[in-house]
Design a protein around this motif. Sequence first.
Motif, mmCIF file in Angstrom:
data_model
loop_
_atom_site.group_PDB
_atom_site.id
_atom_site.type_symbol
_atom_site.label_atom_id
_atom_site.label_comp_id
_atom_site.label_asym_id
_atom_site.label_seq_id
_atom_site.Cartn_x
_atom_site.Cartn_y
_atom_site.Cartn_z
ATOM 1 N N ARG A 130 0.836 -1.188 0.000
ATOM 2 C CA ARG A 130 0.000 0.000 0.000
ATOM 3 C C ARG A 130 0.872 1.239 0.000
ATOM 4 N NH1 ARG A 130 -4.290 -0.639 4.807
ATOM 5 N NH2 ARG A 130 -5.993 -1.388 3.555
ATOM 6 N N GLN A 131 0.371 2.279 -0.642
ATOM 7 C CA GLN A 131 1.055 3.566 -0.591
ATOM 8 C C GLN A 131 0.734 4.220 0.743
ATOM 9 O OE1 GLN A 131 0.128 6.211 -3.768
ATOM 10 N NE2 GLN A 131 0.383 4.642 -5.318
ATOM 11 N N SER A 187 -9.995 7.081 -1.794
ATOM 12 C CA SER A 187 -9.330 5.816 -1.461
ATOM 13 C C SER A 187 -10.298 4.635 -1.412
ATOM 14 C CB SER A 187 -8.593 5.934 -0.123
ATOM 15 O OG SER A 187 -9.513 6.028 0.945
ATOM 16 N N LYS A 188 -11.584 4.919 -1.416
ATOM 17 C CA LYS A 188 -12.587 3.850 -1.397
ATOM 18 C C LYS A 188 -13.100 3.521 -2.795
ATOM 19 C CE LYS A 188 -13.982 4.881 3.284
ATOM 20 N NZ LYS A 188 -15.033 5.309 4.199
ATOM 21 N N GLN A 189 -12.549 4.204 -3.811
ATOM 22 C CA GLN A 189 -12.991 3.995 -5.186
ATOM 23 C C GLN A 189 -11.824 3.492 -6.018
ATOM 24 O OE1 GLN A 189 -14.437 7.846 -6.312
ATOM 25 N NE2 GLN A 189 -16.142 7.793 -4.878
ATOM 26 N N ASN A 190 -12.128 2.877 -7.146
ATOM 27 C CA ASN A 190 -11.075 2.428 -8.050
ATOM 28 C C ASN A 190 -10.400 3.636 -8.673
ATOM 29 O OD1 ASN A 190 -11.373 -0.320 -7.684
ATOM 30 N ND2 ASN A 190 -13.013 -0.445 -9.190
ATOM 31 N N PRO A 191 -9.124 3.644 -8.956
ATOM 32 C CA PRO A 191 -8.136 2.582 -8.798
ATOM 33 C C PRO A 191 -7.433 2.579 -7.434
ATOM 34 C CG PRO A 191 -7.119 4.393 -9.938
ATOM 35 C CD PRO A 191 -8.555 4.800 -9.657
ATOM 36 N N TRP A 192 -7.882 3.415 -6.514
ATOM 37 C CA TRP A 192 -7.187 3.562 -5.234
ATOM 38 C C TRP A 192 -7.623 2.552 -4.177
ATOM 39 C CZ3 TRP A 192 -3.758 6.344 -7.235
ATOM 40 C CH2 TRP A 192 -4.059 7.395 -8.074
ATOM 41 N N LYS A 193 -8.726 1.866 -4.403
ATOM 42 C CA LYS A 193 -9.281 0.972 -3.392
ATOM 43 C C LYS A 193 -8.251 -0.089 -2.984
ATOM 44 C CE LYS A 193 -13.458 -1.510 -2.297
ATOM 45 N NZ LYS A 193 -14.788 -1.898 -2.766
ATOM 46 N N GLY A 194 -7.881 -0.079 -1.707
ATOM 47 C CA GLY A 194 -6.930 -1.041 -1.175
ATOM 48 C C GLY A 194 -5.476 -0.758 -1.499
ATOM 49 N N CYS A 195 -5.205 0.348 -2.194
ATOM 50 C CA CYS A 195 -3.835 0.644 -2.621
ATOM 51 C C CYS A 195 -3.145 1.703 -1.773
ATOM 52 C CB CYS A 195 -3.822 1.111 -4.072
ATOM 53 S SG CYS A 195 -4.311 -0.152 -5.230
#
Length: 85
Positions: free
Chosen positions: A5-6, A32-40
Amino acid sequence: MKHSRQLVFICTGSDCKKAGSKLIKKDLKIASKQNPWKGCCKLIQTKCLDMCKSAPVVIVEDHFLKKTSTEKILDQMKKALKDQG
């Protein structure tokens, strides 16, 4: 070892709050809860980073973003994602 994760550090000292870090944190939390950031990415709220004249200050990976905005932070996060592969 690479982080999966960043890490995004958001200064919430008084000067950064006045300069908009609270709104930036809210926007990044939504993003952060939306793509492409979800879980990243992992958002970490910090106390004063002692860079008050450059408020608001956010650190993405090893890059300090001074007098920043949500768009600049997301751009830096996108670059960091590309570098991770």
